[in-house]
Design an enzyme around this catalytic site. Sequence first.
Site, PDB file in Angstrom:
ATOM      1  N   HIS A  50     -33.361  39.241  -3.275  1.00  0.00           N
ATOM      2  CA  HIS A  50     -32.780  38.084  -2.591  1.00  0.00           C
ATOM      3  C   HIS A  50     -32.275  38.461  -1.202  1.00  0.00           C
ATOM      4  O   HIS A  50     -32.383  37.685  -0.266  1.00  0.00           O
ATOM      5  CB  HIS A  50     -31.639  37.528  -3.452  1.00  0.00           C
ATOM      6  CG  HIS A  50     -31.244  36.136  -3.101  1.00  0.00           C
ATOM      7  ND1 HIS A  50     -32.027  35.050  -3.397  1.00  0.00           N
ATOM      8  CD2 HIS A  50     -30.154  35.643  -2.469  1.00  0.00           C
ATOM      9  CE1 HIS A  50     -31.427  33.948  -2.973  1.00  0.00           C
ATOM     10  NE2 HIS A  50     -30.292  34.280  -2.398  1.00  0.00           N
ATOM     11  N   HIS A  96     -32.495  27.615  -3.926  1.00  0.00           N
ATOM     12  CA  HIS A  96     -31.347  27.827  -4.817  1.00  0.00           C
ATOM     13  C   HIS A  96     -31.820  27.545  -6.236  1.00  0.00           C
ATOM     14  O   HIS A  96     -31.259  26.729  -6.962  1.00  0.00           O
ATOM     15  CB  HIS A  96     -30.163  26.937  -4.416  1.00  0.00           C
ATOM     16  CG  HIS A  96     -28.877  27.700  -4.372  1.00  0.00           C
ATOM     17  ND1 HIS A  96     -27.689  27.226  -4.845  1.00  0.00           N
ATOM     18  CD2 HIS A  96     -28.602  28.949  -3.913  1.00  0.00           C
ATOM     19  CE1 HIS A  96     -26.732  28.131  -4.683  1.00  0.00           C
ATOM     20  NE2 HIS A  96     -27.266  29.183  -4.112  1.00  0.00           N
TER      21      HIS A  96
END
Length: 745
Positions: A50, A96
């Site tokens: 990430h 997300h």
Amino acid sequence: MTIPNSIPITPELVASHGLKPEEYDRILQLIGREPTFTELGIFSAMWNEHCSYKSSKRWLRTLPTTGARVIQGPGENAGVVDIDDGDCVVFKMESHNHPSYIEPYQGAATGVGGILRDVFTMGARPIAAMNALRFGAPDHPKTRHLVSGVVAGVGGYGNAFGVPTVGGEVEFDERYNGNILVNAFAAGLAKSDAIFLSEAKGVGLPVVYLGAKTGRDGVGGATMASAEFDESIEEKRPTVQVGDPFTEKCLLEACLELMKTGAVIAIQDMGAAGLTCSAVEMGAKGDLGIELDLDTVPVREENMTAYEMMLSESQERMLMVLEPSKEEVAKAIFVKWGLDFAIVGKTTDDLRFRILHQGEEVANLPIKDLGDQAPEYDRPWRESDKRGPLPANLVDEPADYRAAILSLVGSANQSSRRWVYEQYDTLIQGNSLQLPGGDAGVVRVENHPTKALAFSSDVTPRYVEADPFEGGKQAVAECWRNITATGAEPLAATDNLNFGNPEKPEIMGQLVEAIKGIGEACRALDFPIVSGNVSLYNETNGVAILPTPTIAGVGLLPDWSRMAKIGGAQDGDHVLLIGTDGTHLGSSIYLRDLLGRTDGPAPEVDLHAERRNGDFIRSAIRNGQVTACHDISSGGLGIALAEMAMASAKGLTIDLSESRGPAHALLFGEDQARYVVTVPADLANFICANAEGAGVPFRRLGKVGGDALVIDGVCTIAVEELRNTHESWFPNFMDGKAETLAAAQ
């Protein structure tokens, strides 16, 4: 619970932090000792996918990121593109996904909050948002709950913050049953000479914490977002952040006010991995060290440990390097807006990341190895198997074309999304010119009489699965085409690459080939990628999502009074097809939704034809020759005609006798580089002559008028019936009506 810093580091603890044994060995080599518990958390956060992009970075470098209008490409919080007159547009898309599956409302809300912060951190006031959502099969027991929560979260945050949602996508497929996708886009306006960056400069300068207080929400969120899901997923709920749009609105106003004072040397929002990632990125980019004293961090919970403070992903927070002489001015602004302002550290010249807590040094690490020199992998990959051709004559025609068209316009994936976008404020700020439901959202540029921006977000995952290279090209081409269909000049794009586990060569191959396709299309269409995000490990129990490289783009309309809409057709107008006849039924929704087949290759994207046909369309729109325009995508010509008829509330009489090929290929083929336009009757011959002169293929299809879609010799459907069918699926699904689920199956 208070976590001490002296926990023994075991192989199990290392694995639970998402670090591989060889990565832990590299840590030992780098620092020459065992890390503290806080240091292990910091490495875990900074070295996961990430934050580090360790599996994709090598391939992302191959994308075109520069252009005549590009002011800032990838590497900052968002991309920046010149739109003339000293103005620029600042934009990015980000995922997300994992948090939204676990806690749909807060996951989606904080996804919107995070992308808005990325934009205003750069000094831009947000003017538009979009979201691309992917859910599991409609009949899956969790799908309705997830749709309801995500849509409410997106709307709840965006509406309260005060930004219009102008476009997006909502799709269903069983491959998203265990991992939904929430890709949030935001764009803002700034002055080209007033852009703020995250690269720290100067030694011994104060590092300042701005915004909301730090709590335990989101601790370990970035690490969770870099892992596959399994049965323990419900235990991950505490790693989802909680958002407050009103605090964010205050943070926006305070930051923009602060930026006018000359106090900001560098600024970075706190997103994934919170204080850790923002401090490391600022220092590493500026070749500086950072020292933080956690005793000065504003907290809202008692007994927080260094580990928790460093990895909290509490929302609505910023970190900045401050011009020391402006401290009082800066502090007064944040106090006025009811926000925290605290000096929490300083820049240093030793390239170390030092953390002090309660008089103890709890971390002392090399900042470059955490940041821009984090590990990078060249993972093994293999090309996807090529699918053989699927000629239209090997695909069954529908027994009833009327039923086929109605079935598609009323299907889970082609029906109206009104139920979704009516929960979003699409008009706030008062500049929205085109709302969701057309080809692209259009927003007027404030304080300019004629200028507007067009926005679209696109990808066709079934094409990417069939052929990642062509599917990557097609995502770019469709985004470019949707922007063009308004008359706007496509300027630049942002990518959001959602894939499964990159440690599997077949998944890594999808990512590599899709990036190659995206790069080729962006170069051919002068549509550079200026920002983006990669989301990997979208798998549950070993089942990966469909490969979904979402492309969101921005275009410029110099004069919005000349833009085209999908619903502008007038009685008596002529209907033209710009592009070739439909032939391609492989990987089409006709094949999937009516025949239950997912075989056949993706349509080939001829980028020369895309450019030629699109430039022709844009020129005709800007010359005032087009009353309505719609690009042809999923569902082919038949669905495009139905959508235009519904949008303009007028009938169309269509004659396919000049077209070549079987009717089901002409109507449902998903060949690319195609548009349907309506033009005034007295200009039709002129436009056809222009097309011929430019080498642009076209067909005269028919005329506008009446109250039905009449396809001569094929079928007749009243526009009212089309609209009722189109509008009813989504509300019926959300109301839990059984027949809707049966239809979806």
